[in-house]
Scaffold this motif. Structure first.
Motif, short mmCIF file in Angstrom:
data_model
loop_
_atom_site.label_atom_id
_atom_site.label_comp_id
_atom_site.label_asym_id
_atom_site.label_seq_id
_atom_site.Cartn_x
_atom_site.Cartn_y
_atom_site.Cartn_z
N LYS A 168 161.62 -13.07 -32.43
CA LYS A 168 161.16 -11.10 -32.83
C LYS A 168 160.13 -11.29 -33.07
O LYS A 168 159.36 -11.82 -34.09
N THR A 169 159.75 -9.89 -32.40
CA THR A 169 158.27 -9.15 -32.79
C THR A 169 159.15 -7.55 -33.15
O THR A 169 159.90 -6.93 -32.89
N GLU A 170 158.51 -7.43 -34.19
CA GLU A 170 158.63 -5.66 -34.91
C GLU A 170 156.33 -5.08 -35.01
O GLU A 170 156.06 -6.01 -35.26
N THR A 171 157.00 -4.35 -34.64
CA THR A 171 155.60 -3.27 -34.63
C THR A 171 155.21 -2.88 -36.15
O THR A 171 156.59 -1.89 -36.15
N TYR A 172 154.16 -2.65 -36.81
CA TYR A 172 154.47 -1.15 -38.00
C TYR A 172 153.19 -0.88 -37.96
O TYR A 172 152.43 -1.00 -37.58
N ASP A 173 153.12 0.45 -38.62
CA ASP A 173 152.08 1.39 -38.16
C ASP A 173 151.24 1.59 -39.07
O ASP A 173 151.74 1.58 -40.32
N ILE A 174 149.92 1.14 -38.96
CA ILE A 174 148.70 1.22 -39.87
C ILE A 174 148.43 2.94 -39.75
O ILE A 174 147.95 3.54 -39.38
N PRO A 175 148.56 2.90 -41.52
CA PRO A 175 147.49 4.68 -41.67
C PRO A 175 146.60 4.46 -41.13
O PRO A 175 145.62 3.80 -41.81
N SER A 176 145.95 5.60 -40.69
CA SER A 176 144.45 5.74 -40.01
C SER A 176 143.62 5.87 -41.77
O SER A 176 142.86 4.70 -41.20
N SER A 177 143.51 6.15 -41.90
CA SER A 177 142.94 6.30 -42.98
C SER A 177 142.77 5.11 -44.28
O SER A 177 141.05 4.83 -44.89
N VAL A 178 143.31 3.72 -44.20
CA VAL A 178 142.95 2.32 -44.81
C VAL A 178 142.19 1.44 -43.60
O VAL A 178 141.44 0.50 -43.66
N LEU A 179 141.44 2.16 -41.87
CA LEU A 179 141.29 1.51 -41.39
C LEU A 179 139.80 2.33 -41.14
O LEU A 179 139.05 1.81 -40.51
N LYS A 180 139.52 3.29 -41.88
CA LYS A 180 138.95 4.36 -41.21
C LYS A 180 136.64 3.46 -42.15
O LYS A 180 137.46 2.90 -43.26
N ASP A 181 135.76 4.38 -41.06
CA ASP A 181 135.34 3.37 -41.36
C ASP A 181 134.83 1.72 -41.70
O ASP A 181 133.88 1.11 -42.47
#
Length: 208
Positions: A168-181
């Motif tokens: 089974k696979t599950e997909t989780y949203d990543i807040p853009s704030s932790v990826l910025k720059d």
């Protein structure tokens, strides 16, 4: 009724040909097992009715299309439990362990222990995290936290969730704030105290 479709080969005792239709046909001469002890051999075929065959081919095509779409969305991926992918992604762990199910490797941890990977983002800020699990494990308590660069982004509880013998696979949203720059992030999986992460068989960063 495979036995009714066997035709003896003249001059070759215990050798037969199979007259049924075969996809990707090979030389389908059947011979006694004792004659091929030092050779490569085939023991089994997948036998289907015409209707089942069409459904099977359609399912294979669907799975391949889904696989290609997933690969197209994948920014980075790790196969937990395999040495080279984990080395490439600079794995860190205090106390975790590996194993495999159906020849697919996993990594797991218990009781507050963790493992993590350094993964590439491609400079994107609109990404999802996809994890792959094995469905059966109702006797385990699957509870863990997901951190990205030490920021808690998701608490997961899969205890008794699936109850089926398949991946089974599950997909989780990543807040853009932790990826910025950022062009890379460290994704960390930490088991809850007294609990188990529950075997992770695949980690992917996906473009939305």
């Amino acid at each position: 009724s495979i036995a009714t479709q066997l035709t003896p080969i003249p001059g070759k005792p215990l050798h037969f040909r199979l007259s049924t239709r075969m996809e990707n046909a090979i030389d389908n001469e059947l011979q006694p097992f004792f004659e091929i002890h030092d050779s490569r051999y085939m023991m089994y075929w997948l036998a289907l009715t015409e209707k089942n065959y069409k459904e099977y081919i359609a399912q294979l095509a669907k799975e391949e299309e889904e696989r290609q779409l997933l690969e197209a969305r994948t920014i980075d991926k790790v196969q937990p439990g395999e040495q080279q992918p984990e080395t490439d992604h600079k794995m860190e762990t205090d106390n975790s362990f590996t194993g495999n199910t159906n020849d697919v490797f996993y990594r797991d941890a218990r009781d507050g222990h963790y493992f993590s990977y350094l993964m590439q983002t491609g400079g994107k800020t609109d990404l999802d995290l996809q994890l792959k699990y094995w469905g059966v494990g109702e006797w385990k308590t699957h509870e863990f936290d997901i951190f990205i660069d030490d920021v808690l982004v998701k608490s997961v509880n899969n205890t008794g969730k699936y109850r089926i013998s398949e991946f089974k696979t599950e997909t989780y949203d990543i807040p853009s704030s932790v990826l910025k720059d950022k062009t890379q992030v460290r994704i960390k999986f930490v088991a809850r105290q007294g609990k188990q992460i529950g075997e992770i068989y695949g980690v992917r960063l996906l473009d939305k």
